[in-house]
Design a protein around this motif. Sequence first.
Motif, PDB file in Angstrom:
ATOM      1  N   PHE A  26      32.249  43.168  50.508  1.00 32.92           N
ATOM      2  CA  PHE A  26      33.542  43.643  50.291  1.00 32.92           C
ATOM      3  C   PHE A  26      34.558  42.776  49.872  1.00 32.92           C
ATOM      4  CE2 PHE A  26      37.685  45.395  51.371  1.00 32.92           C
ATOM      5  CZ  PHE A  26      37.987  46.193  50.375  1.00 32.92           C
ATOM      6  N   LEU A  27      34.514  41.811  50.660  1.00 36.36           N
ATOM      7  CA  LEU A  27      35.799  40.566  50.429  1.00 36.36           C
ATOM      8  C   LEU A  27      35.417  39.786  49.093  1.00 36.36           C
ATOM      9  CD1 LEU A  27      36.453  39.352  54.371  1.00 36.36           C
ATOM     10  CD2 LEU A  27      37.932  40.667  52.814  1.00 36.36           C
ATOM     11  N   MET A  28      34.287  39.735  48.907  1.00 36.54           N
ATOM     12  CA  MET A  28      33.549  38.822  47.708  1.00 36.54           C
ATOM     13  C   MET A  28      34.101  39.525  46.478  1.00 36.54           C
ATOM     14  SD  MET A  28      30.107  36.983  47.392  1.00 36.54           S
ATOM     15  CE  MET A  28      28.828  38.408  47.116  1.00 36.54           C
ATOM     16  N   CYS A  29      33.854  40.905  46.638  1.00 39.28           N
ATOM     17  CA  CYS A  29      33.948  41.834  45.312  1.00 39.28           C
ATOM     18  C   CYS A  29      35.612  41.823  45.129  1.00 39.28           C
ATOM     19  CB  CYS A  29      33.642  43.264  45.356  1.00 39.28           C
ATOM     20  SG  CYS A  29      31.810  43.252  45.492  1.00 39.28           S
ATOM     21  N   GLY A  31      37.606  39.472  46.034  1.00 44.43           N
ATOM     22  CA  GLY A  31      38.258  38.168  45.688  1.00 44.43           C
ATOM     23  C   GLY A  31      37.802  37.883  44.094  1.00 44.43           C
ATOM     24  N   THR A  32      36.693  38.465  43.540  1.00 48.88           N
ATOM     25  CA  THR A  32      36.390  38.273  42.381  1.00 48.88           C
ATOM     26  C   THR A  32      37.523  39.159  41.291  1.00 48.88           C
ATOM     27  OG1 THR A  32      34.038  38.150  42.857  1.00 48.88           O
ATOM     28  CG2 THR A  32      34.337  38.612  40.524  1.00 48.88           C
ATOM     29  N   GLU A  33      37.844  40.142  41.767  1.00 48.68           N
ATOM     30  CA  GLU A  33      38.522  41.028  40.978  1.00 48.68           C
ATOM     31  C   GLU A  33      40.120  40.157  40.888  1.00 48.68           C
ATOM     32  OE1 GLU A  33      38.473  43.652  39.280  1.00 48.68           O
ATOM     33  OE2 GLU A  33      36.331  43.826  39.675  1.00 48.68           O
ATOM     34  N   VAL A  34      40.495  39.766  41.878  1.00 44.06           N
ATOM     35  CA  VAL A  34      41.590  38.883  42.092  1.00 44.06           C
ATOM     36  C   VAL A  34      41.632  37.558  41.225  1.00 44.06           C
ATOM     37  CG1 VAL A  34      43.182  37.611  43.557  1.00 44.06           C
ATOM     38  CG2 VAL A  34      42.494  39.749  44.413  1.00 44.06           C
ATOM     39  N   TYR A  35      40.427  36.795  41.323  1.00 41.45           N
ATOM     40  CA  TYR A  35      40.242  35.555  40.490  1.00 41.45           C
ATOM     41  C   TYR A  35      40.224  36.236  39.038  1.00 41.45           C
ATOM     42  CZ  TYR A  35      37.935  31.661  38.510  1.00 41.45           C
ATOM     43  OH  TYR A  35      37.910  30.384  37.908  1.00 41.45           O
ATOM     44  N   SER A  36      39.445  37.059  38.555  1.00 45.60           N
ATOM     45  CA  SER A  36      39.506  37.710  37.179  1.00 45.60           C
ATOM     46  C   SER A  36      40.954  37.827  36.676  1.00 45.60           C
ATOM     47  CB  SER A  36      38.814  38.843  37.000  1.00 45.60           C
ATOM     48  OG  SER A  36      37.263  38.575  37.202  1.00 45.60           O
ATOM     49  N   ALA A  37      41.645  38.757  37.564  1.00 49.83           N
ATOM     50  CA  ALA A  37      43.146  38.959  37.265  1.00 49.83           C
ATOM     51  C   ALA A  37      44.208  37.570  36.886  1.00 49.83           C
ATOM     52  CB  ALA A  37      43.767  39.915  38.160  1.00 49.83           C
TER      53      ALA A  37
END
Length: 159
Positions: A26-29, A31-37
């Motif tokens: 869950f944290l990895m997903c 984090g991926t969203e935050v990084y993409s934004a």
Amino acid sequence: MKIRKETWMHMYPLLLFAMIVLSLLFLMCAGTEVYSAAVEGQAYNRQARAALSYLAARVHAADNAGAVSIGAGPEGDALVLRERAGDDVYETRIYLYEGALREEYGPADLPLRPESAERIAALERFFLGEERPGLLTAATEYGEIHIALRCEKEAADDA
């Protein structure tokens, strides 16, 4: 009863491990969203700075008395930068065409040729205006920039 208790004691570490793994996924997903934004925001800011800074740099480079004007482009306003080479007059024209800011250079008496113009940046809107003499405003979907024409001010001061 003892057998059930022992089974539960063996299952407890596996359940705990499964909860930790699910939490990490869950944290990895997230984090991926935050990084993409963040990457999209950086790309947007880079595009905005590039287009507006390019316009300001081109205007300041050509800033001579009467050299900077607003003309008509194929899809709205065009920034026209004139320069003299002996008896000939050349123009750099910057305008919007087919979703991109484009630049072309050539003799002043030739018509626009947008299909052969150099692409500068992807834009959907491009407007030019003069708020007052000597202050040019360029606006895109990324924002707006005010460019003081130094030679226009000097010419007005001399008059």
